[in-house]
Design a protein around this motif. Sequence first.
Motif, PDB file in Angstrom:
ATOM      1  N   LEU A  29      -5.310  -6.638   0.810  1.00 47.92           N
ATOM      2  CA  LEU A  29      -4.373  -6.761  -0.299  1.00 47.92           C
ATOM      3  C   LEU A  29      -5.079  -7.254  -1.559  1.00 47.92           C
ATOM      4  O   LEU A  29      -4.697  -6.900  -2.685  1.00 47.92           O
ATOM      5  CB  LEU A  29      -3.247  -7.732   0.068  1.00 47.92           C
ATOM      6  CG  LEU A  29      -2.188  -7.209   1.044  1.00 47.92           C
ATOM      7  CD1 LEU A  29      -1.328  -8.358   1.541  1.00 47.92           C
ATOM      8  CD2 LEU A  29      -1.322  -6.143   0.379  1.00 47.92           C
ATOM      9  N   MET A 170       5.589  -2.408   6.232  1.00 46.07           N
ATOM     10  CA  MET A 170       5.432  -1.343   5.243  1.00 46.07           C
ATOM     11  C   MET A 170       4.753  -0.145   5.891  1.00 46.07           C
ATOM     12  O   MET A 170       4.047  -0.283   6.895  1.00 46.07           O
ATOM     13  CB  MET A 170       4.584  -1.826   4.062  1.00 46.07           C
ATOM     14  CG  MET A 170       5.194  -2.940   3.247  1.00 46.07           C
ATOM     15  SD  MET A 170       4.077  -3.532   1.933  1.00 46.07           S
ATOM     16  CE  MET A 170       2.959  -4.586   2.878  1.00 46.07           C
ATOM     17  N   GLY A 221       2.570  -5.691  -3.683  1.00 49.20           N
ATOM     18  CA  GLY A 221       2.021  -4.386  -4.021  1.00 49.20           C
ATOM     19  C   GLY A 221       1.372  -4.368  -5.383  1.00 49.20           C
ATOM     20  O   GLY A 221       0.327  -3.713  -5.592  1.00 49.20           O
ATOM     21  N   THR A 225      -2.535  -3.417  -6.198  1.00 48.08           N
ATOM     22  CA  THR A 225      -2.926  -2.405  -7.175  1.00 48.08           C
ATOM     23  C   THR A 225      -3.947  -2.963  -8.162  1.00 48.08           C
ATOM     24  O   THR A 225      -4.961  -2.320  -8.481  1.00 48.08           O
ATOM     25  CB  THR A 225      -1.693  -1.895  -7.939  1.00 48.08           C
ATOM     26  OG1 THR A 225      -0.751  -1.344  -7.005  1.00 48.08           O
ATOM     27  CG2 THR A 225      -2.081  -0.814  -8.949  1.00 48.08           C
ATOM     28  N   CYS A 247       1.994   6.593  -6.941  1.00 44.66           N
ATOM     29  CA  CYS A 247       2.763   5.377  -6.668  1.00 44.66           C
ATOM     30  C   CYS A 247       3.827   5.168  -7.740  1.00 44.66           C
ATOM     31  O   CYS A 247       4.988   4.872  -7.429  1.00 44.66           O
ATOM     32  CB  CYS A 247       1.817   4.179  -6.608  1.00 44.66           C
ATOM     33  SG  CYS A 247       2.618   2.594  -6.333  1.00 44.66           S
ATOM     34  N   LEU A 253       5.494   0.713  -3.728  1.00 51.76           N
ATOM     35  CA  LEU A 253       5.189  -0.700  -3.915  1.00 51.76           C
ATOM     36  C   LEU A 253       3.860  -0.945  -4.612  1.00 51.76           C
ATOM     37  O   LEU A 253       3.720  -1.894  -5.390  1.00 51.76           O
ATOM     38  CB  LEU A 253       5.183  -1.406  -2.559  1.00 51.76           C
ATOM     39  CG  LEU A 253       6.496  -1.371  -1.782  1.00 51.76           C
ATOM     40  CD1 LEU A 253       6.268  -1.834  -0.341  1.00 51.76           C
ATOM     41  CD2 LEU A 253       7.547  -2.248  -2.466  1.00 51.76           C
ATOM     42  N   GLY A 254       2.875  -0.119  -4.317  1.00 52.21           N
ATOM     43  CA  GLY A 254       1.556  -0.336  -4.891  1.00 52.21           C
ATOM     44  C   GLY A 254       0.515   0.505  -4.192  1.00 52.21           C
ATOM     45  O   GLY A 254       0.811   1.271  -3.268  1.00 52.21           O
ATOM     46  N   VAL A 256      -3.253   0.308  -2.235  1.00 50.21           N
ATOM     47  CA  VAL A 256      -4.118  -0.615  -1.510  1.00 50.21           C
ATOM     48  C   VAL A 256      -5.406   0.113  -1.144  1.00 50.21           C
ATOM     49  O   VAL A 256      -5.382   1.312  -0.835  1.00 50.21           O
ATOM     50  CB  VAL A 256      -3.415  -1.161  -0.246  1.00 50.21           C
ATOM     51  CG1 VAL A 256      -3.071  -0.052   0.737  1.00 50.21           C
ATOM     52  CG2 VAL A 256      -4.250  -2.234   0.434  1.00 50.21           C
ATOM     53  N   LEU A 267       1.527   2.078  -0.635  1.00 53.50           N
ATOM     54  CA  LEU A 267       2.407   1.206   0.135  1.00 53.50           C
ATOM     55  C   LEU A 267       3.866   1.585  -0.125  1.00 53.50           C
ATOM     56  O   LEU A 267       4.308   1.648  -1.277  1.00 53.50           O
ATOM     57  CB  LEU A 267       2.185  -0.253  -0.264  1.00 53.50           C
ATOM     58  CG  LEU A 267       0.838  -0.871   0.084  1.00 53.50           C
ATOM     59  CD1 LEU A 267       0.654  -2.192  -0.662  1.00 53.50           C
ATOM     60  CD2 LEU A 267       0.702  -1.075   1.577  1.00 53.50           C
ATOM     61  N   ASP A 269       7.971   0.787   1.159  1.00 50.10           N
ATOM     62  CA  ASP A 269       8.903  -0.068   1.896  1.00 50.10           C
ATOM     63  C   ASP A 269       9.577   0.770   2.975  1.00 50.10           C
ATOM     64  O   ASP A 269      10.344   1.689   2.679  1.00 50.10           O
ATOM     65  CB  ASP A 269       9.942  -0.640   0.927  1.00 50.10           C
ATOM     66  CG  ASP A 269      10.882  -1.640   1.592  1.00 50.10           C
ATOM     67  OD1 ASP A 269      10.942  -1.691   2.834  1.00 50.10           O
ATOM     68  OD2 ASP A 269      11.584  -2.358   0.843  1.00 50.10           O
TER      69      ASP A 269
END
Length: 302
Positions: A29, A170, A221, A225, A247, A253-254, A256, A267, A269
């Motif tokens: 993360l 996730m 997220g 990012t 994204c 969410l972001g 990774v 990512l 949800d």
Amino acid sequence: MTITTDRAVLPDYRGAVGVSSAFGTFGELLQGVLPEEDGDFLVTLPIARWTMATFRANHHTTELEVRPRTKRKALRLAQMMMQEAPEPVGGVLTLEGGLPEGKGLASSSADLVATARAIGNVLDIELAPRTIEGFLSRIEPTDGVLHPGIVAYHHRSVRLRRVLGSLPTMTIVGLDEGGAVDTVAFNRIPKPFGPAEQREYVRLLDRLTGAVAARDLGAAGAVATRSAELNQLLRPKRTLGAMTALCRDLGALGVVVAHSGTVIGVLIDSTEPDAPDKIAVAAKTCEALAGNVTMYSTLSFD
């Protein structure tokens, strides 16, 4: 260090079998450098993929064998442990699982943690985390997969910084940009992060710590990012721009990345009503970008 046991009579290990496992991670993360001594750190993102280690002891020999033979780090760990065991034994160590090597999924760390636990089971001793970390620090920089949950970890010195907690599950729609990264060689490279970046990593770690405590997937997220963007100074991902745009378009969410690996993912949800649609679009886009796509589920430790 010496492995000790409280047993008054050492057991006969003939035919004994120890089995254990360790999860992998999809990159991190957050990973960077803090403005302090031993500042290199990462924050884990555990996934539902594992290494399984099986150690079959042979009381009649001290010879050790590993299968597959390419798992030389795990063999070295087994040899180190037996050198310091009250009564060393030989046997066959077998490693299996779904973590490809050199991609940034913590395959080596999972191999080593699962190996230590499996051998500990045969020796009938409970290994404290710091004992295992002492062995691992003599082999290579290590992810924090020894510890359940999301953790901040000093991977170069193999030291836990803080347990952050857990996030809801996730889905990661990921792609592999190709090639492989040698973890040991990579961690010898000086980090190109100056005082400004180091101060930002402090803020990002604080923000991520709060996000995990609040179970805020969006905030987590966003940190992931930003960490991916900062990592372009060190090991750039050629698809980061396209994945960031994906994204944004999906309202995911972001993004990774494996900061010292080859994978990158979006990512999503898993509980959102339109999650299946988002996953399908992301998978189609990833396939167009890199010709491959893999789905992962993050682990929740609630």
